[in-house]
Scaffold this active site. Structure first.
Site, mmCIF file in Angstrom:
data_model
loop_
_atom_site.group_PDB
_atom_site.id
_atom_site.type_symbol
_atom_site.label_atom_id
_atom_site.label_comp_id
_atom_site.label_asym_id
_atom_site.label_seq_id
_atom_site.Cartn_x
_atom_site.Cartn_y
_atom_site.Cartn_z
ATOM 1 C CB SER A 258 -0.870 0.006 1.245
ATOM 2 O OG SER A 258 -0.066 0.204 2.392
ATOM 3 C CE LYS A 259 -0.867 6.567 -3.616
ATOM 4 N NZ LYS A 259 -2.292 6.304 -3.855
ATOM 5 N NE ARG A 260 0.154 2.897 7.675
ATOM 6 C CZ ARG A 260 -1.084 2.592 8.066
ATOM 7 N NH1 ARG A 260 -2.079 3.415 7.816
ATOM 8 N NH2 ARG A 260 -1.318 1.478 8.700
ATOM 9 C CB VAL A 263 5.493 6.195 3.306
ATOM 10 C CG1 VAL A 263 6.164 7.174 4.261
ATOM 11 C CG2 VAL A 263 4.713 6.967 2.235
#
Length: 497
Positions: A258-260, A263
């Site tokens: 996921s994007k999280r 990061v």
RNA sequence: GCCCCCAUCGUCUAGUGGCCCAGGACGUGGCCCUCUCAAGGCCAAAACGAGGAUUCGAAUUCCUCUGGGGGCACCA
């Protein structure tokens, strides 16, 4: 090499909605490999029918990412080809034509339901714990009546008229037959009210028109697989061979990236995005090698592959349908392997930008000399400046306490440095061959250990406790500089006595 | 909730009925090599999710369960 396979025409069809990540990089790679090994074509098609989600620069990033990996396409928006255009936003009229045809054939129908109404229907269905689907209102409309309403300019979409009964059997190359109950399938929208086709229609039309023989794509397309096959069948087109690649799971194996997670990865010095990998010190060949082995394997022991190796050895028959958790530790391992496989010359060239970015003036000549001795000491290329920066500095600044060898006093350490200086100073030139034997002899007479004395010198000459082999390093740095650095160390040590 | 997919060491995987009391790789631990750090070499621990069925014989075939994943938009 000989190959019995007929030339495959394959496509990599990303949408320019964000950064290209490892998952799509692998999809691109597998497509490329099949094309190259069969002598076919690798086509780049930009799927930009959703104008709202376009991301500025994303298309350029796709080009750069693919090029960096070493994947050159044969047809694409930038270079053209026999099936132009290769950007779906420029193929609007083609889709409209086929959309009309679908309605005329009775395989599709016009739908005038508003987005608002649809949302309400869905809400209602969810409240009743039903699976969300179109309720079929416009399917019942009289076709002539509907056509008239369209002619007057009424806002509409085109839906696929899914069979209500029976089953649809589709074949995935890695999974075999997959059977869908038609009653579970929805009347998907194929053409939006803005006149743009949706993925399902656009991709099917393009795959047919572009003569695609193998569709290799992510498994997120499995649920709508039957739709795509049915669209081909409605038009009477031959279906390509379908290969649905498994998804990449996050390192923990719990869920897809996921994007999280992306990061978090970046905070850990890794990245899921292709564009970050170069500056993190990864080699394209390592990325290719690593990513290829997630979901594909050659045999029970081969693991090291370059791009040309893969072109020769890849096979869609050995694709694995199970999802794979991404493993950056293994990525590091592959990167090390590929770094070590580089010649001194190649490695030197690769290293230039990293020294530049670190603000170190590194001349090529020296770089070629140090390459062989730092090659097996790097996991990623960006470690080079820290590891080998001392070769390029006028002087180094050792931590004075580091100059005192373990088990020795400052006085003793100073003596070791002084004696070493005397030995080295007798040499007209320092090479590993002529410096090491007398130095070993010296250590012997001193009665201390190799580690103690060489350790002092290492810190003196490199400024670091960890470095490439001492005498090889000295040889590259040069006699005068080496002696000067040892002298500085002696001064430092004497101050601590 | 519904649909679809998947299921071998912690992770990536080999394995398509007997060659498997399961092989390789990463990682982990130990040893060797060694001027530091690596690299390299050797060794070790570590897996067929569960239950049925078929078979002389199952990691391999079938069924059920469990677990995991994906999807259910006028996104791709």
């Amino acid at each position: 090499m000989t190959n019995r396979l007929s030339p495959a025409r394959v496509r990599f069809a990303p949408s320019p909605t964000g950064s290209i990540h490892l998952g799509s990089a692998r999809t691109a790679l597998f497509n490329y490999l099949l094309a190259r090994q069969t002598g076919g074509q690798f086509i780049l098609r930009i799927e930009d029918t959703d104008r709202k989600r376009l991301v500025e620069g994303a298309e350029q990033e796709i080009y750069e990412g693919l090029h960096w990996m070493g994947l050159q396409w044969d047809e694409g928006p930038d270079i053209g080809g026999p099936c132009e255009p290769y950007r779906q936003s420029e193929r609007k009229e083609i889709y409209q034509e086929y959309g009309r045809k679908l309605v005329e054939m009775g395989a599709g129908y016009y739908c005038f339901c508003t987005a608002d109404r649809l949302a309400k229907v869905r809400e209602e269905q969810q409240r009743r714990k039903e699976s969300p689907h179109y309720d079929g209102t416009c399917r019942l409309l009289d076709p002539d009546e509907a056509a008239k309403r369209v002619a007057t300019g009424e806002k509409h979409v085109i839906r696929f008229k899914m069979p209500r009964e029976g089953t649809t059997t589709v074949t995935d190359h890695l999974r075999g037959d997959i059977i869908f109950e038609n009653k579970h399938l929805d009347d998907y929208i194929l053409m939006k009210s803005d006149g743009f086709a949706l993925y399902h229609l656009a991709a099917s039309i393009d795959d047919h028109l572009m003569g695609i023989t193998h569709v290799i794509r992510g498994s997120e397309w499995l649920p709508t697989f039957s739709l795509h096959a049915l669209i081909h069948r409605a038009f009477g087109w031959q279906e390509p061979t379908w290969c649905h690649l498994s998804v990449f799971l996050k390192p923990s194996g719990k869920g897809k990236m996921s994007k999280r997670d992306a990061v978090e990865l970046r905070n850990d010095g890794n990245s899921f995005f292709l564009k970050d990998l170069e500056s993190l010190g990864y080699l394209p060949n390592a990325v290719v090698n690593w990513v290829a082995l997630m979901g594909w394997s050659f045999d029970d022991h081969s693991e090291f592959f370059t791009l040309p190796d893969l072109v020769e050895k890849f096979s869609i028959d050995k694709l694995n349908p199970a999802p794979a958790a991404i493993n950056f530790t293994k990525f590091d391992h592959f990167n090390g392997l590929h770094i070590r496989s580089l010649s001194a010359d190649e490695l030197a060239s690769r290293l230039v930008p990293y020294f530049e970015r670190a603000g170190i003036q590194a001349d090529r000549e020296t770089l070629v000399k140090i390459a062989p001795i730092i090659r097996e000491r790097m996991v990623t290329l960006d470690e080079a400046p820290e590891l080998a920066g001392f070769f390029f500095k006028a002087e180094v600044t050792p931590e004075p306490t580091d100059l005192i060898a373990k088990g020795l006093t400052a006085t003793q350490s100073a003596e070791a440095a002084r004696k070493s200086y005397e030995v080295l100073a007798t040499l007209p030139e320092i090479t590993a061959e002529n410096a090491e034997p007398p130095m070993r002899a010296l250590v012997e007479t001193l009665g201390w250990s190799l580690g103690q004395v060489f350790g002092i010198l290492r810190v003196a000459v490199t400024g670091q406790k960890v470095s490439p082999p001492l005498f090889e390093s000295m040889a590259i740095i040069g006699r005068d500089k080496v002696l000067a650095r040892i002298q500085t160390a002696i001064d430092l040590l004497e101050k601590m006595v």
